[in-house]
Design an enzyme around this catalytic site. Structure first.
Site, PDB file in Angstrom:
ATOM      1  N   GLN A  16      44.673  35.798  34.466  1.00  0.00           N
ATOM      2  CA  GLN A  16      45.471  35.069  35.463  1.00  0.00           C
ATOM      3  C   GLN A  16      45.494  33.550  35.320  1.00  0.00           C
ATOM      4  O   GLN A  16      46.546  32.927  35.447  1.00  0.00           O
ATOM      5  CB  GLN A  16      44.967  35.414  36.884  1.00  0.00           C
ATOM      6  N   GLU A 138      37.684  34.884  38.893  1.00  0.00           N
ATOM      7  CA  GLU A 138      38.047  34.227  40.158  1.00  0.00           C
ATOM      8  C   GLU A 138      36.894  34.053  41.158  1.00  0.00           C
ATOM      9  O   GLU A 138      36.565  32.945  41.566  1.00  0.00           O
ATOM     10  CB  GLU A 138      39.177  35.050  40.806  1.00  0.00           C
ATOM     11  N   ASP A 167      41.591  30.951  39.808  1.00  0.00           N
ATOM     12  CA  ASP A 167      42.484  31.271  38.688  1.00  0.00           C
ATOM     13  C   ASP A 167      43.777  30.459  38.763  1.00  0.00           C
ATOM     14  O   ASP A 167      44.028  29.570  37.955  1.00  0.00           O
ATOM     15  CB  ASP A 167      42.841  32.762  38.714  1.00  0.00           C
ATOM     16  N   GLY A 246      40.183  19.460  59.348  1.00  0.00           N
ATOM     17  CA  GLY A 246      40.503  18.043  59.508  1.00  0.00           C
ATOM     18  C   GLY A 246      40.026  17.490  60.837  1.00  0.00           C
ATOM     19  O   GLY A 246      39.178  18.083  61.509  1.00  0.00           O
ATOM     20  N   GLY A 247      40.571  16.372  61.223  1.00  0.00           N
ATOM     21  CA  GLY A 247      40.124  15.691  62.430  1.00  0.00           C
ATOM     22  C   GLY A 247      40.747  16.228  63.709  1.00  0.00           C
ATOM     23  O   GLY A 247      40.400  15.784  64.802  1.00  0.00           O
TER      24      GLY A 247
HETATM   25  N1  CAO Z   1      43.947  39.032  17.896  1.00  0.00           N
HETATM   26  C1  CAO Z   1      42.673  39.337  17.631  1.00  0.00           C
HETATM   27  N2  CAO Z   1      41.658  39.156  18.507  1.00  0.00           N
HETATM   28  C2  CAO Z   1      41.990  38.645  19.713  1.00  0.00           C
HETATM   29  C3  CAO Z   1      43.313  38.308  20.052  1.00  0.00           C
HETATM   30  C4  CAO Z   1      44.328  38.523  19.086  1.00  0.00           C
HETATM   31  N3  CAO Z   1      45.599  38.237  19.319  1.00  0.00           N
HETATM   32  N4  CAO Z   1      43.314  37.835  21.321  1.00  0.00           N
HETATM   33  C5  CAO Z   1      42.041  37.883  21.747  1.00  0.00           C
HETATM   34  N5  CAO Z   1      41.233  38.362  20.794  1.00  0.00           N
HETATM   35  C6  CAO Z   1      39.787  38.555  20.851  1.00  0.00           C
HETATM   36  C7  CAO Z   1      39.044  37.268  21.051  1.00  0.00           C
HETATM   37  O1  CAO Z   1      38.973  36.549  19.883  1.00  0.00           O
HETATM   38  C8  CAO Z   1      37.697  37.810  21.517  1.00  0.00           C
HETATM   39  O2  CAO Z   1      36.948  38.224  20.407  1.00  0.00           O
HETATM   40  P1  CAO Z   1      35.395  37.823  20.141  1.00  0.00           P
HETATM   41  O3  CAO Z   1      34.678  38.185  21.379  1.00  0.00           O
HETATM   42  O4  CAO Z   1      35.035  38.666  18.971  1.00  0.00           O
HETATM   43  O5  CAO Z   1      35.337  36.393  19.874  1.00  0.00           O
HETATM   44  C9  CAO Z   1      38.084  39.044  22.290  1.00  0.00           C
HETATM   45  O6  CAO Z   1      39.447  39.312  21.972  1.00  0.00           O
HETATM   46  C10 CAO Z   1      37.943  38.985  23.792  1.00  0.00           C
HETATM   47  O7  CAO Z   1      38.243  37.701  24.341  1.00  0.00           O
HETATM   48  P2  CAO Z   1      37.517  37.234  25.676  1.00  0.00           P
HETATM   49  O8  CAO Z   1      36.045  37.247  25.463  1.00  0.00           O
HETATM   50  O9  CAO Z   1      38.124  35.963  26.105  1.00  0.00           O
HETATM   51  O10 CAO Z   1      37.939  38.396  26.702  1.00  0.00           O
HETATM   52  P3  CAO Z   1      37.065  39.172  27.756  1.00  0.00           P
HETATM   53  O11 CAO Z   1      37.967  40.213  28.317  1.00  0.00           O
HETATM   54  O12 CAO Z   1      35.766  39.669  27.212  1.00  0.00           O
HETATM   55  O13 CAO Z   1      36.720  38.077  28.875  1.00  0.00           O
HETATM   56  C11 CAO Z   1      37.316  36.417  30.517  1.00  0.00           C
HETATM   57  C12 CAO Z   1      37.703  37.721  29.810  1.00  0.00           C
HETATM   58  C13 CAO Z   1      38.464  36.042  31.406  1.00  0.00           C
HETATM   59  C14 CAO Z   1      36.040  36.657  31.362  1.00  0.00           C
HETATM   60  C15 CAO Z   1      37.029  35.324  29.485  1.00  0.00           C
HETATM   61  O14 CAO Z   1      38.137  35.215  28.622  1.00  0.00           O
HETATM   62  C16 CAO Z   1      36.736  33.971  30.090  1.00  0.00           C
HETATM   63  O15 CAO Z   1      35.645  33.710  30.627  1.00  0.00           O
HETATM   64  N6  CAO Z   1      37.732  33.044  30.034  1.00  0.00           N
HETATM   65  C17 CAO Z   1      37.589  31.684  30.518  1.00  0.00           C
HETATM   66  C18 CAO Z   1      37.602  31.625  32.013  1.00  0.00           C
HETATM   67  C19 CAO Z   1      38.857  32.197  32.606  1.00  0.00           C
HETATM   68  O16 CAO Z   1      39.963  31.849  32.285  1.00  0.00           O
HETATM   69  N7  CAO Z   1      38.639  33.091  33.565  1.00  0.00           N
HETATM   70  C20 CAO Z   1      39.726  33.545  34.403  1.00  0.00           C
HETATM   71  C21 CAO Z   1      40.257  34.809  34.016  1.00  0.00           C
HETATM   72  S1  CAO Z   1      41.371  35.366  35.242  1.00  0.00           S
HETATM   73  O17 CAO Z   1      40.411  36.008  36.412  1.00  0.00           O
END
Ligand code: CAO
Length: 419
Positions: A16, A138, A167, A246-247
């Site tokens: 998001q 979030e 988010d 607020g106030g």
């Molecule tokens: N081709 C190949 N690999 C891909 C890819 C693509 N097109 N797109 C993503 N990937 C891979 C990434 O490289 C990653 O691989 P590694 O772990 O091996 O490096 C993997 O997919 C997963 O990515 P991620 O760790 O970002 O995803 P997740 O689902 O495990 O975590 C989240 C999700 C949101 C917790 C994490 O991305 C995060 O903390 N983001 C920053 C904070 C944020 O934006 N949070 C809000 C999210 S909305 O609630």
């Protein structure tokens, strides 16, 4: 002509926070190219599914006006295509977990080498420090940014809010950073890195509570209900229920029908400037001059008594009648609107605040339109792309692949196309 026409955005966002940011850039006219893992795509496509086989509302409502390319950024050919995209784009936006982009081989240093003019914008849960490597969603951000500890009632647990301030809120912050960096690039000719941490974004939105934290040192927070109730203050800002931040004191009050309708309530603010009108409306004209009621500071220890009396009046009216009576008198009130009432408000469709979007898989659905209106850059909300819908178009139109080279890329398995 749209405000960001000609700007190409390499959209490496998911879930998001990042997608909210790039959706706004797309609404303002940027060409947003969403890179998604072949066969999988943004995880939200298949989360909270209401129509089997179709992209979820979670995905469609966050990815309007974008193009989708399926690209495996860990495959060698995929990396070559990604490098070409970085060369072509003005902005790269990502919200992967910390370190994910570096593990792919695309550190900020490498990205600058490929395109020194690029702006790289990132959302992470936390800024530099002890939590910098954490994955964050979030509600974690709401808790770490001071929102949860200050939301809820004094005698209850911390609460998260329905507004996605971690988010979507951080997405908005990042968006502002990107357009500011684009503006600076006009003069400097250089790109730069833009970072927004979700904890920082939430805290920025909770600044009034940080204000109150410091005011506590000077004594009790007299406008909090707790003060009038004689409950001593702790050393941290307490939860203040529905007290105004607020106030001007305010509360949520029952309206006619509250016994059966969960949303038959109004917010009511006793703004100092209209105190006399409030007294007349509720039938307490002598409160205008009575000692202990006449001035705002005198009223602070009687807010419960005052709001209970106002509520006796609001309970005789429905929430819209309260609005109709109070608005002409400049008494600030607001009905508590349910999502059903909002979704059925044709006036919001007329202004583009809500839109009905046709979609080939799911049929028509409702979404929010762009909440920021530019008089010279009209927004037309277009449906979100299907997974890989524009893969071939992006390879040819944006990157100039053709003939055998295009066939090789497609045959390599590094890219995918809509089924
Ligand atoms: N081709 C190949 N690999 C891909 C890819 C693509 N097109 N797109 C993503 N990937 C891979 C990434 O490289 C990653 O691989 P590694 O772990 O091996 O490096 C993997 O997919 C997963 O990515 P991620 O760790 O970002 O995803 P997740 O689902 O495990 O975590 C989240 C999700 C949101 C917790 C994490 O991305 C995060 O903390 N983001 C920053 C904070 C944020 O934006 N949070 C809000 C999210 S909305 O609630």
């Amino acid at each position: 002509m749209k405000a960001l026409e000609g700007i190409k955005v390499l959209d490496f966002t998911h879930v998001q926070s990042g997608p909210t940011c790039t959706q706004i850039l797309a609404w303002f006219g940027a060409d947003v190219i969403k890179v998604e893992r072949p066969g999988v795509g943004d995880a939200t496509r298949k989360q909270l599914v209401d129509k089997p086989g179709a992209d979820s509302l979670y995905f469609t409502m966050l990815n309007h006006n974008k193009r989708s390319i399926e690209l495996d950024s860990k495959n060698e050919t995929g990396k070559r295509v990604l490098t070409r995209l970085i060369e072509e784009c003005d902005v790269l936006v990502e919200n992967f977990a910390p370190g994910a982009l570096d593990r792919m081989g695309f550190s900020w240093e490498r990205i600058q080498e490929i395109n020194p003019g690029i702006i790289m914008a990132s959302i992470k849960g936390f800024g530099p420090g002890k939590y910098q490597d954490c994955k964050v969603y979030e509600n974690v951000a709401q808790c770490a940014g001071g929102s949860a500890s200050t939301t809820g009632f004094l005698d209850g647990p911390p609460l998260v809010t329905g507004a996605q301030i971690g988010d979507s809120g951080t997405g908005l912050h990042l968006c502002l950073g990107i357009v500011t960096a684009l503006f600076q690039r006009e003069k400097s000719g250089r790109g730069q890195r833009v970072s927004a941490a979700m904890q920082d974004g939430v805290l920025n939105l909770c600044r009034v509570k940080l204000r109150d934290q410091q005011r506590l040192e000077a004594g009790p927070l007299r406008e909090y209900s707790q003060f009038g109730e004689g409950i001593p203050f702790d050393d941290a800002v307490p939860r203040a229920g529905n007290d105004s931040g607020g106030g001007q004191p305010g509360r949520i009050l029952k309206c006619k029908g509250w016994e059966t309708d969960n949303n038959a309530y109004t917010y009511f603010i006793i703004q100092a400037a209209v105190w006399e009108k409030v007294c007349d409306v509720i039938g307490e004209p002598d409160w205008k001059t009575r000692e202990g009621f006449a001035t705002p500071p005198e009223r602070l220890d009687k807010l419960n008594q005052i709001f209970e009396r106002i509520e006796q009046w609001t309970m005789t009216k429905d929430k819209f009648e309260v609005m109709d009576i109070c608005n002409p008198l400049n008494i600030p009130v607001g009905p508590i609107l349910s999502m059903k009432e909002i979704a059925e408000d044709e006036g919001l469709y007329a202004t583009g605040t809500l839109v009905r979007v046709p979609h080939p898989e799911r049929g028509e659905y409702i979404s929010v339109g762009c909440p920021i209106k530019l008089s010279d850059s009209e927004v037309k909300v277009e449906r979100s792309p299907l997974l890989g819908e524009h893969t071939r178009q992006i390879l040819t139109d944006v990157l100039g692949f053709s003939g055998g080279e295009l066939d090789d890329v497609i045959a390599s398995g590094a890219v995918g196309e809509v089924k």
